[in-house]
Scaffold this motif. Structure first.
Motif, PDB file in Angstrom:
ATOM      1  N   LEU A   1     118.849 -15.943  45.678  1.00 35.71           N
ATOM      2  CA  LEU A   1     117.968 -15.822  46.840  1.00 35.71           C
ATOM      3  C   LEU A   1     117.978 -14.392  47.375  1.00 35.71           C
ATOM      4  O   LEU A   1     116.943 -13.857  47.773  1.00 35.71           O
ATOM      5  N   THR A   2     119.134 -13.781  47.375  1.00 35.65           N
ATOM      6  CA  THR A   2     119.233 -12.418  47.889  1.00 35.65           C
ATOM      7  C   THR A   2     118.475 -11.447  46.992  1.00 35.65           C
ATOM      8  O   THR A   2     117.790 -10.556  47.470  1.00 35.65           O
TER       9      THR A   2
ATOM     10  N   LEU B   1     120.050 -17.857  54.783  1.00 35.47           N
ATOM     11  CA  LEU B   1     121.205 -17.320  54.056  1.00 35.47           C
ATOM     12  C   LEU B   1     122.449 -17.345  54.940  1.00 35.47           C
ATOM     13  O   LEU B   1     123.541 -17.674  54.482  1.00 35.47           O
TER      14      LEU B   1
ATOM     15  N   ASN C   1     116.009 -12.227  44.754  1.00 38.36           N
ATOM     16  CA  ASN C   1     114.596 -12.523  44.518  1.00 38.36           C
ATOM     17  C   ASN C   1     113.800 -12.770  45.781  1.00 38.36           C
ATOM     18  O   ASN C   1     112.582 -12.635  45.783  1.00 38.36           O
ATOM     19  N   CYS C   2     114.476 -13.171  46.818  1.00 36.17           N
ATOM     20  CA  CYS C   2     113.775 -13.557  48.029  1.00 36.17           C
ATOM     21  C   CYS C   2     114.401 -12.853  49.221  1.00 36.17           C
ATOM     22  O   CYS C   2     114.398 -13.381  50.323  1.00 36.17           O
ATOM     23  N   CYS C   3     114.931 -11.685  48.981  1.00 38.40           N
ATOM     24  CA  CYS C   3     115.706 -11.034  50.019  1.00 38.40           C
ATOM     25  C   CYS C   3     114.798 -10.652  51.170  1.00 38.40           C
ATOM     26  O   CYS C   3     113.588 -10.534  51.047  1.00 38.40           O
TER      27      CYS C   3
ATOM     28  N   TYR D   1     110.916 -12.766  57.065  1.00 37.39           N
ATOM     29  CA  TYR D   1     112.226 -12.339  56.574  1.00 37.39           C
ATOM     30  C   TYR D   1     113.362 -12.855  57.449  1.00 37.39           C
ATOM     31  O   TYR D   1     114.435 -13.190  56.966  1.00 37.39           O
TER      32      TYR D   1
ATOM     33  N   VAL E   1     107.324 -11.990  49.362  1.00 38.98           N
ATOM     34  CA  VAL E   1     108.429 -11.069  49.613  1.00 38.98           C
ATOM     35  C   VAL E   1     108.145  -9.751  48.914  1.00 38.98           C
ATOM     36  O   VAL E   1     108.297  -8.668  49.487  1.00 38.98           O
TER      37      VAL E   1
ATOM     38  N   MET F   1     114.398 -16.288  56.373  1.00 39.37           N
ATOM     39  CA  MET F   1     115.218 -16.315  55.160  1.00 39.37           C
ATOM     40  C   MET F   1     116.617 -15.812  55.450  1.00 39.37           C
ATOM     41  O   MET F   1     117.602 -16.365  54.971  1.00 39.37           O
ATOM     42  N   ASN F   2     116.712 -14.785  56.283  1.00 37.48           N
ATOM     43  CA  ASN F   2     118.044 -14.317  56.667  1.00 37.48           C
ATOM     44  C   ASN F   2     118.823 -15.414  57.372  1.00 37.48           C
ATOM     45  O   ASN F   2     120.017 -15.589  57.138  1.00 37.48           O
TER      46      ASN F   2
ATOM     47  N   LEU G   1     108.318 -21.647  45.504  1.00 37.87           N
ATOM     48  CA  LEU G   1     109.276 -20.561  45.337  1.00 37.87           C
ATOM     49  C   LEU G   1     108.562 -19.336  44.786  1.00 37.87           C
ATOM     50  O   LEU G   1     108.777 -18.207  45.250  1.00 37.87           O
TER      51      LEU G   1
ATOM     52  N   TYR H   1     106.502 -17.805  47.547  1.00 42.74           N
ATOM     53  CA  TYR H   1     107.346 -17.074  48.488  1.00 42.74           C
ATOM     54  C   TYR H   1     107.796 -15.743  47.900  1.00 42.74           C
ATOM     55  O   TYR H   1     107.787 -14.711  48.585  1.00 42.74           O
ATOM     56  N   ARG H   2     108.145 -15.755  46.620  1.00 40.19           N
ATOM     57  CA  ARG H   2     108.574 -14.507  45.979  1.00 40.19           C
ATOM     58  C   ARG H   2     107.446 -13.480  45.929  1.00 40.19           C
ATOM     59  O   ARG H   2     107.679 -12.287  46.135  1.00 40.19           O
TER      60      ARG H   2
END
Lengths: 113, 113
Positions: free
Chosen positions: B87-88, A84, B90-92, A77, A26, A80-81, A19, A22-23
């Motif tokens: 998630l939005t 979500l 921090n990992c948006c 991205y 991003v 991740m979208n 995590l 990944y952050r």
DNA sequence: GCTATAATTCGATTATTCTGGAATTATAGA
DNA sequence: TCTATAATTCCAGAATAATCGAATTATAGC
């Protein structure tokens, strides 16, 4: 994104080091980071970092490109979208939840996780 | 929601059976489902289902209430919202991503996962 | 080709999670 | 209190994941 992919993505993110990685990616934006830069940030031994990156890669959350001796890693991205969106559609919360979906059939024997 | 909690929630959802269970509960709405009803839906042995429910409970994704002999389990929508918000934030993904956040410090030795 | 650097794979160890039968706890109703 | 039902905990075995040193592959530059 199907259930299989969602489980893989969730599993990939369900680890502190991954995590965090990944952050970092991003936050690094479009250019991403080289593996070495990531290693400096996270302070992990090379083999360990590679193992984690492979999990993120398999989940499609990051992509990479070799640039000479360096491998540049980028957050995907769109993935991740998609995750979500999956969670919002299938596991959405509260009043906005759209009922009427059927309870999913039980997962196949192999690869529940 | 902090990183620790996010990792727990992601880990709880990163399993086919648990994700399916959670989806059943979301779909069931405010009343939730009894453990027995969940068992019928998912076709898992009692001990296995309880073990999975305990993971979801520990992550705060579901709550339950005893009603006589039956235990009624409910999705905790606020928790899922908090996870999505985490998630939005921090990992948006993509263009809407707000840069400028610092790369998180490396996780503590214990409980990375 | 040789050397140095970046990153990976290999392989072995340790740690954690998953699974489910059997025993147990909790409650309702007669 | 006795019986039946719901769900849990206990426990052990099997499966999977995490860790990381050492060996390996890939590339750049000389």
């Amino acid at each position: 994104m199907d259930t299989r992919q969602a489980v893989a993505a969730l599993g990939a993110l369900s680890h502190g080091s991954r995590l965090a990685a990944y952050r970092c990616l991003v936050q690094a934006g479009r250019d991403g980071l080289s593996v070495g830069e990531l290693r400096d940030q996270l302070e992990l031994p090379p083999a360990t970092l590679t193992a984690h990156l492979n999990v993120l890669r398999a989940a499609g959350l990051v992509g990479d490109e070799r640039q000479g001796r360096v491998i540049r890693v980028r957050a995907d991205y769109a993935r991740m979208n998609a995750l979500l969106a999956y969670l919002t559609e299938n596991c959405c919360a509260g009043d906005a939840c759209t009922p009427g979906r059927s309870c999913p059939p039980k997962p196949t024997r192999r690869n529940k996780r």
